[in-house]
Design an enzyme around this catalytic site. Sequence first.
Site, short mmCIF file in Angstrom:
data_model
loop_
_atom_site.label_atom_id
_atom_site.label_comp_id
_atom_site.label_asym_id
_atom_site.label_seq_id
_atom_site.Cartn_x
_atom_site.Cartn_y
_atom_site.Cartn_z
N SER A 1 3.35 -1.60 -3.85
CA SER A 1 2.04 -1.00 -3.65
C SER A 1 0.99 -2.10 -3.64
CB SER A 1 1.72 0.01 -4.77
OG SER A 1 1.76 -0.65 -6.02
N GLY B 1 5.44 -5.73 -5.60
CA GLY B 1 6.74 -5.54 -4.98
C GLY B 1 6.90 -6.41 -3.75
N ALA B 2 7.59 -5.88 -2.74
CA ALA B 2 7.84 -6.64 -1.51
C ALA B 2 6.54 -7.08 -0.84
CB ALA B 2 8.68 -5.81 -0.55
N ALA B 3 5.47 -6.31 -1.00
CA ALA B 3 4.17 -6.68 -0.42
C ALA B 3 3.69 -8.03 -0.94
CB ALA B 3 3.13 -5.60 -0.73
N LYS C 1 -12.68 1.07 5.01
CA LYS C 1 -12.28 -0.33 5.06
C LYS C 1 -12.91 -1.08 3.90
CE LYS C 1 -14.12 -3.24 8.08
NZ LYS C 1 -14.39 -4.12 9.23
N THR D 1 1.34 0.05 2.93
CA THR D 1 1.78 0.40 1.58
C THR D 1 0.90 1.54 1.09
OG1 THR D 1 2.38 -0.52 -0.60
CG2 THR D 1 0.35 -1.37 0.43
N TYR D 2 0.80 1.71 -0.21
CA TYR D 2 -0.08 2.74 -0.77
C TYR D 2 -0.92 2.11 -1.87
CZ TYR D 2 3.55 3.05 -4.36
OH TYR D 2 4.45 2.76 -5.34
#
Length: 119
Positions: free
Chosen positions: A26, A72-74, A10, A58-59
């Site tokens: 990402s 991106g969409a994140a 974390k 995501t990654y």
Amino acid sequence: MPYRCFLSAKIHRATITEARVDYEGSISIDTSLLERAGILPFEQVDVYNVTNGERLTTYAIAGKPGEICLNGAAALKGSKGDLVIIASYLQLAPEEIATHTPRLVLLGPGNTPLPNSPC
């Protein structure tokens, strides 16, 4: 006995430094923070936005020093200045559970690890 899912690492209370919609999806994370947390590039992570309550999967990709950037969409799930928690998980066999300890990286201003951060 089935495997069970536990927290692996974390990165706690990171500050988003940028959000780029026009990018392949990402999250870019400071390379030193990835190493400290034991998160590998392209590993799946969950991102919990403390500021607005949004959550996403995501990654991770390697970022510049101090960088935490939603791509991106994140990027629609957070904004520059938002506080986030980034978490990765792993599957453990029953005999591994008792000895497992997640890697915790606690951050302060500028996305720098706090002196009392366990990792």
